[in-house]
Design an enzyme around this catalytic site. Structure first.
Site, PDB file in Angstrom:
ATOM      1  N   ALA A  61      37.783 114.863  37.943  1.00  0.00           N
ATOM      2  CA  ALA A  61      38.427 114.591  39.237  1.00  0.00           C
ATOM      3  C   ALA A  61      38.271 115.807  40.145  1.00  0.00           C
ATOM      4  CB  ALA A  61      39.899 114.299  39.016  1.00  0.00           C
ATOM      5  N   GLY A 100      37.520 113.112  34.040  1.00  0.00           N
ATOM      6  CA  GLY A 100      37.032 111.843  34.585  1.00  0.00           C
ATOM      7  C   GLY A 100      35.546 111.649  34.342  1.00  0.00           C
ATOM      8  N   GLU A 103      35.338 110.206  30.983  1.00  0.00           N
ATOM      9  CA  GLU A 103      35.872 108.834  31.048  1.00  0.00           C
ATOM     10  C   GLU A 103      34.840 107.885  31.654  1.00  0.00           C
ATOM     11  OE1 GLU A 103      39.559 110.204  33.003  1.00  0.00           O
ATOM     12  OE2 GLU A 103      40.552 108.923  31.535  1.00  0.00           O
ATOM     13  N   GLU A 123      42.539 117.276  30.839  1.00  0.00           N
ATOM     14  CA  GLU A 123      43.632 116.957  31.772  1.00  0.00           C
ATOM     15  C   GLU A 123      44.957 117.569  31.347  1.00  0.00           C
ATOM     16  OE1 GLU A 123      41.280 114.937  30.816  1.00  0.00           O
ATOM     17  OE2 GLU A 123      40.637 113.663  32.480  1.00  0.00           O
TER      18      GLU A 123
END
Ligand code: NAI
Length: 718
Positions: A61, A100, A103, A123
């Site tokens: 992110a 992310g 992911e 995270e």
């Protein structure tokens, strides 16, 4: 953004473009959504490869977007659509796939990685959890125990480990995108039924309850009071026990709680604070970006006691050749055994090998004639250090940097003993020096910008977080600690016990309370300093026993040392241990009697002290000293102090550091409490709110990132 093109006839290649790490900003997400749509709608495209430009897949992110209004397509449906695609989608991972980024890769049907890539879900270190399906897909792919480990620690894994764990399908040494495109061609038309991770079930485990109980205990023990690791365990539990859609709901709920918590704010602040300390500056105008560090290839350490041995190891681990000097034959012999075994243990931990012959030992200071930099770590005795610096100034090359590891002595005075005072700086390591991350680089009045830059850079090379601070008694860290320790002693006088004080601090998040910590580091260390300062005089009686230079003083620590109670090393201190060197602290009835008698002797009536008072007295006084340090320009900004406290003194990272904590609590409240305690204890001047703290409140308590302006404005008015 993301670039889309068709390659090798039938492969849609999507390249993420957002330097430096292709973070998933709104425009990158939009780019992916548009490109995927194009690829799936193009009849000529039979399979898809997703990669990142400039050798990095995706760093996750874009944390600069946190806290702002959400814009652009959300991540979860974007990844869902990739997974649901009816054409094979291959992730080509180079550099890193983090957060992310990983992911996104988990939403692809295949993952191919370069051997040098790093993968992970970090995270948790920002007070969050992988909320784009990471907590639901990873356990389904690699099993609950391995996923728990990665998600709760946030650790990065190498491509080799990721392959072994089952995260990757293939690892290559060659051009990853080329390999991925070839692979994509080879799987064209194959069924994707077994490739959509969200449709997998977690591998069954016999005793799920005890596995999660254990995981919960582990995360609670590792970071007291931190909520993100707990939420990570709960999210993985949802993956193991609920259908995918419900697990995703749970992941979302838990993320919402974390996202709005003070802890996530603190951890994200601290993430940037760590970077800010590298951009150092001094009041004389020297700066990180205008000061040129000198190359250091060969260094020397003088004094091979506790600190010198650790520093030698850390220098050797950084790839330097080291001359290690110790004048006492027995100490030298012991160091020659201890240093190689410390190096060996470090090598096992870090997976590196250090040539033991990069270190040469000597009994005389003449051996340092050709080194680029010296770190002095002899006893904390000014007369001795003066002599050592005079000798070094004669023996060393004229441009050798002379550094001292002193924890409190005057760096300017030591510089004045040399021919080149501009080449003298403090390099204040923390014990054990090869393990602890913090290094205070202490610049003196005459230290040259190049000398500061060289020490800062060497610290970085040694894997330290180097923080530049000015020269004053105790520098930044120990100067603040002194106030904290004093308050802890005063609380004992007023009726608290070491157990009560430690419990409050440990529940706050410190790994050890102040008394347990003092027992570990040795009570005699501070006693020696107080004796040298003429403070530790226990022959004084009546009211003067508890007053020095008009201020309140507690002789409790001195009295304990006179009883031979030096802490763990003697088996007795603020607690008792089963033997000298024992580690498990047990409550000691002797100590409680001693405190009762002490209070009775001084006419002190014990009162009930609660946790809130312990925290406010100990922490607010430390914070107040921090403001004083900022005002004096000893530290350039609050981030420096926060990095010092998190890396050197066990301040819980999820509370951001003492200065961030003050901002969270509210500066007005800190002032109000300090004033109240100062009224109750007028003979403790340090409880009086500092000028800067008052000025910040008068300026409407601006947020922490604006404090530097208030400090600067004040300084420019002077
Ligand atoms: P230590 O007592 O363990 O070691 C000092 C060593 O210096 C001894 O081995 C001694 O024989 C040697 N030495 C004395 N004179 C010498 C000379 N002229 N040439 C070469 N070697 C000589 O002391 P420790 O704890 O390692 O402290 C060293 C310095 O580091 C002190 O300035 C101390 O304040 C500072 N420091 C200590 C910390 C700690 O936790 N122990 C933390 C940070 C700084």
């Amino acid at each position: 953004m993301a670039q889309y093109r068709r390659v090798s006839g039938s492969v849609g290649l999507i390249t993420l473009q957002n330097p430096p790490v292709n973070a998933l900003s709104a425009s990158v997400r939009q780019g992916i959504v548009d490109s995927v749509k194009r690829a799936l709608g193009d009849q000529k495209v039979k399979s898809v490869v997703i990669c990142g430009q400039n050798g990095v897949f995706c760093g996750g992110a874009d944390i600069r977007e946190f806290g702002r209004q959400m814009s652009g397509p959300p991540l979860v449906p974007m990844i869902h659509d990739i997974e649901a695609a009816n054409k094979p989608v291959v992730a080509a991972i180079e550099g890193s796939a983090l957060g992310g980024g990983l992911e996104l890769a988990l939403g692809c049907h295949y993952r191919i990685s370069h051997s040098k890539a790093k993968l992970g879900l970090p995270e948790v270190t920002l007070g969050l959890l992988p909320a784009a399906g990471g907590t639901q897909r990873l356990p389904r792919l690699i099993g609950v125990p391995a996923a728990l480990n990665l998600i709760t620690t946030g650790r990065h894994v190498t491509a080799a480990e990721a392959l072994q764990l089952g995260i990757l399908d293939h690892v290559t040494e060659h051009n990853t995108v080329d390999v991925a495109v070839k692979f994509a061609l080879s799987v064209t038309g194959e069924s994707l039924d077994g490739r959509r991770i969200s449709s997998f079930s977690c591998a069954p485990l016999s005793d799920l309850d005890s596995l999660f109980e254990e995981a919960m205990l582990k995360v609670r023990g590792a970071a007291r009071g931190a909520i993100a690791p707990v939420a990570c365990v709960q999210a993985v539990r949802a993956a193991a026990t609920l259908p995918y859609a419900q697990g995703m709901e749970r992941e979302k709920e838990l993320m919402a709680t974390l996202f709005h918590s003070g802890q996530a704010r603190a951890l994200q602040y601290f993430f940037f604070a760590q970077r800010a300390v590298g951009r150092w500056s001094t009041p004389s105008g020297a700066r990180w970006d205008t000061s040129q560090p000198r190359p250091v290839r060969k260094a020397a350490v003088i004094g091979l006691g506790t600190m010198g041995r650790g520093i030698t190891v850390a220098l050797a681990q950084a790839g330097l050749s080291v001359v290690a000097v110790e004048t006492h034959a027995k100490q030298l012999m012991e160091a020659k055994k201890a240093v190689p075994s410390m190096l060996k243990r470090g090598a096992v931990r870090g997976g590196t090998t250090i040539e033991p012959d990069s270190i040469t030992y000597s009994e005389t200071v003449q051996a340092v004639a050709d080194v680029d930099l010296v770190i002095e770590a002899v006893f904390e005795d000014m007369a001795l250090k003066e002599k050592v610096f005079q000798q070094l100034s004669i023996v060393c090359k004229p441009d050798t940097l002379l550094c001292t590891n002193t924890s409190s002595l005057d760096v300017d005075h030591l510089a004045s003993q040399t021919r080149h005072p501009e080449l003298v700086v403090g390099m204040h390591f923390f014990a054990p020096a090869h393990v602890m991350k913090l290094l205070e680089v202490v610049y003196g009045r005459r230290s040259s910008p190049a000398a500061v830059a060289t020490a800062m850079q060497l610290g970085k090379k040694m894997g330290k977080v180097s923080v530049a601070v000015g020269n004053c008694r105790g520098f930044a860290g120990n100067r603040m600690l002194k106030r904290y320790l004093e308050q802890a002693f005063f609380l004992l006088e007023e009726g608290a016990t070491p157990e009560l004080v430690d419990r409050a601090l440990e529940e706050f998040g410190f790994p050890m309370g102040v008394f347990r910590m003092s027992d570990l580091s040795g009570l005699d260390v501070g006693w020696r300093v107080r004796k040298a300062d003429g403070l530790a005089d226990t022959s004084l009686t009546g009211t003067s026993a508890r007053v020095r230079q008009g201020c309140r003083y507690s002789p409790l620590g001195d009295l304990l040392c006179e009883h031979g109670r030096f802490g763990q090393k003697t088996g007795r201190g603020w607690y008792q241990y089963d033997k000298p060197g024992g580690r498990v602290a047990k409550s000691d009835p002797w100590l409680h009697n001693f405190l009762d008698e002490y209070r009775a002797r001084h006419g002190l009536v014990p009162r009930c002290i609660d946790q809130q008072e312990v925290l406010e007295r100990c922490l607010f006084v430390l914070i107040n000293e921090g403001f004083q340090i900022l005002e004096e320009g000893i530290a350039a900004g609050p981030e420096d102090i926060d990095a010092i406290y998190v890396f050197g003194y066990g301040w819980p990272r999820h509370r951001g550091g003492p200065m961030f904590y003050a901002d969270m609590v509210g500066l007005e409240r800190v002032v109000e409490r300090l004033e109240r305690y100062h009224q109750a204890h007028p003979n403790v001047p340090y409880l009086q709110p500092s000028g800067l703290l008052r000025r910040l409140v008068a300026n409407g308590s601006p947020p922490i990132h604006k404090w530097r302006n208030v400090i600067k404005n004040r300084n420019s008015q002077l």
